[in-house]
Design a protein around this motif. Structure first.
Motif, PDB file in Angstrom:
ATOM      1  N   ARG A  15      -3.515  21.016  -1.281  1.00 29.55           N
ATOM      2  CA  ARG A  15      -2.359  20.576  -0.491  1.00 29.55           C
ATOM      3  C   ARG A  15      -1.366  21.716  -0.248  1.00 29.55           C
ATOM      4  O   ARG A  15      -1.084  22.505  -1.146  1.00 29.55           O
ATOM      5  N   VAL A  16      -0.836  21.728   0.968  1.00 29.04           N
ATOM      6  CA  VAL A  16       0.209  22.680   1.312  1.00 29.04           C
ATOM      7  C   VAL A  16       1.379  21.916   1.940  1.00 29.04           C
ATOM      8  O   VAL A  16       1.294  20.710   2.173  1.00 29.04           O
ATOM      9  N   MET A  17       2.454  22.617   2.204  1.00 28.69           N
ATOM     10  CA  MET A  17       3.648  21.990   2.770  1.00 28.69           C
ATOM     11  C   MET A  17       3.362  21.402   4.155  1.00 28.69           C
ATOM     12  O   MET A  17       2.528  21.930   4.902  1.00 28.69           O
ATOM     13  N   PRO A  18       4.043  20.320   4.502  1.00 27.05           N
ATOM     14  CA  PRO A  18       3.878  19.735   5.831  1.00 27.05           C
ATOM     15  C   PRO A  18       4.085  20.776   6.933  1.00 27.05           C
ATOM     16  O   PRO A  18       5.083  21.497   6.937  1.00 27.05           O
ATOM     17  N   GLY A  19       3.114  20.856   7.837  1.00 25.93           N
ATOM     18  CA  GLY A  19       3.202  21.813   8.925  1.00 25.93           C
ATOM     19  C   GLY A  19       2.499  23.126   8.672  1.00 25.93           C
ATOM     20  O   GLY A  19       2.327  23.935   9.590  1.00 25.93           O
ATOM     21  N   ASP A  20       2.069  23.341   7.430  1.00 29.01           N
ATOM     22  CA  ASP A  20       1.408  24.604   7.085  1.00 29.01           C
ATOM     23  C   ASP A  20      -0.116  24.498   7.117  1.00 29.01           C
ATOM     24  O   ASP A  20      -0.801  25.449   6.749  1.00 29.01           O
ATOM     25  N   GLY A  21      -0.638  23.355   7.533  1.00 28.57           N
ATOM     26  CA  GLY A  21      -2.086  23.157   7.562  1.00 28.57           C
ATOM     27  C   GLY A  21      -2.572  22.690   8.921  1.00 28.57           C
ATOM     28  O   GLY A  21      -1.943  22.955   9.949  1.00 28.57           O
TER      29      GLY A  21
ATOM     30  N   VAL B 142       0.833  -1.194   0.000  1.00 30.35           N
ATOM     31  CA  VAL B 142       0.000   0.000   0.000  1.00 30.35           C
ATOM     32  C   VAL B 142       0.871   1.248   0.000  1.00 30.35           C
ATOM     33  O   VAL B 142       2.043   1.214   0.383  1.00 30.35           O
ATOM     34  N   ILE B 143       0.265   2.346  -0.445  1.00 28.29           N
ATOM     35  CA  ILE B 143       0.866   3.667  -0.310  1.00 28.29           C
ATOM     36  C   ILE B 143      -0.085   4.503   0.525  1.00 28.29           C
ATOM     37  O   ILE B 143      -1.298   4.510   0.294  1.00 28.29           O
ATOM     38  N   VAL B 144       0.470   5.187   1.512  1.00 30.21           N
ATOM     39  CA  VAL B 144      -0.335   6.033   2.394  1.00 30.21           C
ATOM     40  C   VAL B 144       0.000   7.487   2.109  1.00 30.21           C
ATOM     41  O   VAL B 144       1.167   7.885   2.168  1.00 30.21           O
ATOM     42  N   ASP B 145      -1.018   8.275   1.789  1.00 31.16           N
ATOM     43  CA  ASP B 145      -0.869   9.702   1.510  1.00 31.16           C
ATOM     44  C   ASP B 145      -1.641  10.468   2.583  1.00 31.16           C
ATOM     45  O   ASP B 145      -2.824  10.204   2.802  1.00 31.16           O
ATOM     46  N   THR B 146      -0.992  11.411   3.245  1.00 29.30           N
ATOM     47  CA  THR B 146      -1.647  12.098   4.367  1.00 29.30           C
ATOM     48  C   THR B 146      -2.894  12.857   3.948  1.00 29.30           C
ATOM     49  O   THR B 146      -3.873  12.910   4.695  1.00 29.30           O
ATOM     50  N   CYS B 147      -2.888  13.439   2.760  1.00 35.19           N
ATOM     51  CA  CYS B 147      -4.089  14.120   2.248  1.00 35.19           C
ATOM     52  C   CYS B 147      -5.240  13.133   2.147  1.00 35.19           C
ATOM     53  O   CYS B 147      -6.328  13.357   2.687  1.00 35.19           O
ATOM     54  N   HIS B 148      -5.014  12.027   1.463  1.00 37.89           N
ATOM     55  CA  HIS B 148      -6.078  11.047   1.251  1.00 37.89           C
ATOM     56  C   HIS B 148      -6.446  10.314   2.541  1.00 37.89           C
ATOM     57  O   HIS B 148      -7.604   9.948   2.740  1.00 37.89           O
TER      58      HIS B 148
ATOM     59  N   LYS C  53      10.636  21.445   5.571  1.00 43.95           N
ATOM     60  CA  LYS C  53       9.332  21.180   6.198  1.00 43.95           C
ATOM     61  C   LYS C  53       9.192  19.711   6.577  1.00 43.95           C
ATOM     62  O   LYS C  53       8.688  19.381   7.645  1.00 43.95           O
ATOM     63  N   LEU C  54       9.639  18.824   5.678  1.00 44.64           N
ATOM     64  CA  LEU C  54       9.536  17.395   5.939  1.00 44.64           C
ATOM     65  C   LEU C  54      10.497  16.964   7.044  1.00 44.64           C
ATOM     66  O   LEU C  54      10.129  16.177   7.929  1.00 44.64           O
ATOM     67  N   LYS C  55      11.712  17.500   7.009  1.00 44.00           N
ATOM     68  CA  LYS C  55      12.734  17.120   7.982  1.00 44.00           C
ATOM     69  C   LYS C  55      12.291  17.413   9.409  1.00 44.00           C
ATOM     70  O   LYS C  55      12.658  16.716  10.351  1.00 44.00           O
ATOM     71  N   ALA C  56      11.473  18.447   9.574  1.00 47.54           N
ATOM     72  CA  ALA C  56      11.004  18.833  10.901  1.00 47.54           C
ATOM     73  C   ALA C  56      10.161  17.733  11.565  1.00 47.54           C
ATOM     74  O   ALA C  56      10.055  17.670  12.792  1.00 47.54           O
ATOM     75  N   PHE C  57       9.572  16.841  10.749  1.00 45.42           N
ATOM     76  CA  PHE C  57       8.723  15.779  11.276  1.00 45.42           C
ATOM     77  C   PHE C  57       9.442  14.447  11.430  1.00 45.42           C
ATOM     78  O   PHE C  57       8.964  13.549  12.108  1.00 45.42           O
TER      79      PHE C  57
ATOM     80  N   ASN D 110       1.973  15.599   3.026  1.00 39.40           N
ATOM     81  CA  ASN D 110       1.504  16.936   2.680  1.00 39.40           C
ATOM     82  C   ASN D 110       0.566  17.379   3.793  1.00 39.40           C
ATOM     83  O   ASN D 110       0.279  16.620   4.712  1.00 39.40           O
ATOM     84  N   ASP D 111       0.070  18.585   3.719  1.00 37.86           N
ATOM     85  CA  ASP D 111      -0.844  19.108   4.730  1.00 37.86           C
ATOM     86  C   ASP D 111      -2.048  19.716   4.026  1.00 37.86           C
ATOM     87  O   ASP D 111      -2.044  19.884   2.797  1.00 37.86           O
ATOM     88  N   LEU D 112      -3.075  20.014   4.800  1.00 41.43           N
ATOM     89  CA  LEU D 112      -4.311  20.576   4.251  1.00 41.43           C
ATOM     90  C   LEU D 112      -4.811  21.711   5.135  1.00 41.43           C
ATOM     91  O   LEU D 112      -4.708  21.638   6.358  1.00 41.43           O
ATOM     92  N   PRO D 113      -5.409  22.734   4.519  1.00 39.78           N
ATOM     93  CA  PRO D 113      -5.989  23.819   5.297  1.00 39.78           C
ATOM     94  C   PRO D 113      -7.411  23.512   5.774  1.00 39.78           C
ATOM     95  O   PRO D 113      -7.972  24.243   6.577  1.00 39.78           O
TER      96      PRO D 113
END
Length: 266
Positions: free
Chosen positions: A211-217, A167-173, A261-265, A198-201
């Motif tokens: 979609r926005v950058m990780p941490g921006d939603g 499987v592939i897991v996408d944070t948006c979906h 942004k990704l490295k922060a997580f 990714n992130d969402l508002p």
């Protein structure tokens, strides 16, 4: 976990620019956007594409993607595309191909969806085995996608029961489709091909372009990553956006921000 960059995030850049910018930003891995690969192959051939990755010491982890693999009129067309991309993947040293379930025009019962998905994934798995390539089944969290939750996708992958299908897991979906972290905890981490981050508002009426950058939603990405660590996932995590605001910016600028942004997580 290893950090990856997905070519969808810089859709207007070519494959050469994607590779150069991803490496410069600090990424170890890259997900190849299919149309960019095919465009470069027409002009430069397989050996030059392979040399591109080798020169920059950047490993291509997936090719994105074969879409609408189920509930599509021409099954042979999808199998032919699968063979084409798997052949390229083997030549380029790519681990897997992203495959996406089909969209529905009306109501279809769960058993029919499962049967269709399992049947097609088994056929594609047989093709991919010839080239020692994996397939990552990516559920989409949209209401009209035939498989839009992680528990449904995982059940299908278990029924397929092939070593080269995961499987592939996408944070948006994942979050927009209503999947839950306790469902993620039940997944075998070895069967997750890659995680798209990714992130969402917002969580209602979500589109890919939101979609926005990780941490921006507003997504609980800290909890999401904590769950990944808890189940023992140590594979690739990849920034994948479809936001036109980023497409308009210089590719290297977007890749640099994505890495930070990704490295922060992680």
């Amino acid at each position: 976990m290893k950090l990856a960059f997905n070519g969808a995030t810089t859709i207007e850049a070519g494959l050469v620019e994607d590779v150069e910018c991803a490496k410069k930003a600090g990424f170890e891995l890259i997900e190849i956007w299919k149309s960019k690969l095919l465009n470069m192959l027409k002009k430069d051939g397989v050996e030059n594409v392979k040399s591109l990755f080798e020169r920059h010491r950047l490993k291509p982890v997936t090719i994105n993607s074969i879409e609408q693999i189920t509930f599509f009129e021409n099954e042979q067309e999808k199998l032919k595309e699968c063979e084409q991309l798997c052949k390229l993947a083997k030549e380029l040293g790519v681990e897997g191909i992203v495959v996406v379930p089909g969209f529905l025009k009306g109501f279809v019962d769960e058993k029919t969806i499962e049967d269709e998905s399992v049947k097609m994934l088994k056929k594609m798995a047989d093709v991919a085995k010839k080239f020692s390539v994996k397939l990552g089944f990516e559920f989409l969290g949209f209401p009209n996608c035939s498989v839009n939750k992680i528990d449904s996708a995982w059940k299908i992958v278990q029924k397929v029961n092939e070593e080269n299908v995961g499987v592939i897991v996408d944070t948006c979906h994942f979050f927009a489709g209503g999947s839950r972290l306790e469902q993620l905890e039940k997944i075998d981490p070895k069967k997750i091909l890659i995680v798209h981050v990714n992130d969402l508002p917002k969580l209602k009426d979500v589109k890919d372009s939101d979609r926005v950058m990780p941490g921006d939603g507003i997504l609980p990405l800290k909890d999401f990553f904590a769950t990944l660590k808890r189940i023992g996932y140590d594979g690739a995590v990849s920034v994948e956006l479809f936001n036109e605001d980023y497409w308009k910016k210089p590719a290297c600028e977007t890749a640099k921000v994505a890495f930070e942004k990704l490295k922060a997580f992680v």
